[in-house]
Write a protein that holds these residues in place. Sequence first.
Motif, PDB file in Angstrom:
ATOM      1  N   LYS A   3      -1.843   1.064   2.878  1.00 30.75           N
ATOM      2  CA  LYS A   3      -1.434   2.439   2.656  1.00 30.75           C
ATOM      3  C   LYS A   3      -2.438   3.362   3.316  1.00 30.75           C
ATOM      4  O   LYS A   3      -3.599   2.995   3.526  1.00 30.75           O
ATOM      5  N   SER A  55      -7.314   4.316   5.587  1.00 31.69           N
ATOM      6  CA  SER A  55      -6.397   3.205   5.313  1.00 31.69           C
ATOM      7  C   SER A  55      -7.027   2.273   4.299  1.00 31.69           C
ATOM      8  O   SER A  55      -8.242   2.024   4.339  1.00 31.69           O
ATOM      9  N   ASP A  64       6.909  -2.814  -4.509  1.00 39.28           N
ATOM     10  CA  ASP A  64       6.617  -2.450  -3.118  1.00 39.28           C
ATOM     11  C   ASP A  64       7.535  -3.184  -2.158  1.00 39.28           C
ATOM     12  O   ASP A  64       8.015  -2.614  -1.167  1.00 39.28           O
ATOM     13  N   THR A  68       9.995  -1.432   0.496  1.00 39.53           N
ATOM     14  CA  THR A  68       9.802  -1.715   1.921  1.00 39.53           C
ATOM     15  C   THR A  68      11.069  -2.281   2.545  1.00 39.53           C
ATOM     16  O   THR A  68      11.481  -1.867   3.637  1.00 39.53           O
TER      17      THR A  68
END
Length: 223
Positions: A3, A55, A64, A68
């Motif tokens: 992320k 990051s 997640d 995604t």
Amino acid sequence: MTKTIEISGRTEEEAIAAGLAQLGKSREDVSVEVLERSKKGVLGIGRTDALVRLSYEVADTQRDRVETYLRGLLDCMGIEADIEITQREGGGLCANLSGNGMGAVIGRRGETLDAIQHLVNYSVNRGSEKQMHISVDAENYRSKREDSLVRLAEKMAAKAIKYKRSMALEPMNSYERHVIHTALQNYEGVSTASTGVEPNRRVVVTYEKTETAANKPQSREWA
């Protein structure tokens, strides 16, 4: 999964410090990319702040993975949508989509939506020891469809009693047939059964002359 956040500051170091404070992380926990360097300008004119990208890695949870996969699938369909993922009662996850183009996501009588749900469940559960059910909805289509199916079931039951004959509904998938069976399981004067072969399997509402809700058999099959 990785992320990122982007954040600005008077200098690169101030931007990095602000980002670390926002994330609650130390310098060792992130990688830094300077997107724009700060400029002092002349007498304060033309000064610009620095912009950095931080990051960091986060655990790849099933939530997640659902988001995604859905975003990748919707991108292939050329559709932008907001995705809200919540816990389902009794376990599992529910992903509700909203935005423009939801008609294409839902498809005819929810067929495209069902296909998307099947793909998401297959992708996310593949290789997992513990299987979980993921429900995919769009603009609360499924709850609206359930309400309309219940109304349809009661209408057909009333017709079966009025005309004293069986009433066949349109072909439906297993879930929709289940909604019909459940809606009429205690409806006095009728019984329900599924007949036919997929994809043309349908519910038949049968008039029961002497049957009462107290002693009539429950519908045995809804799949």
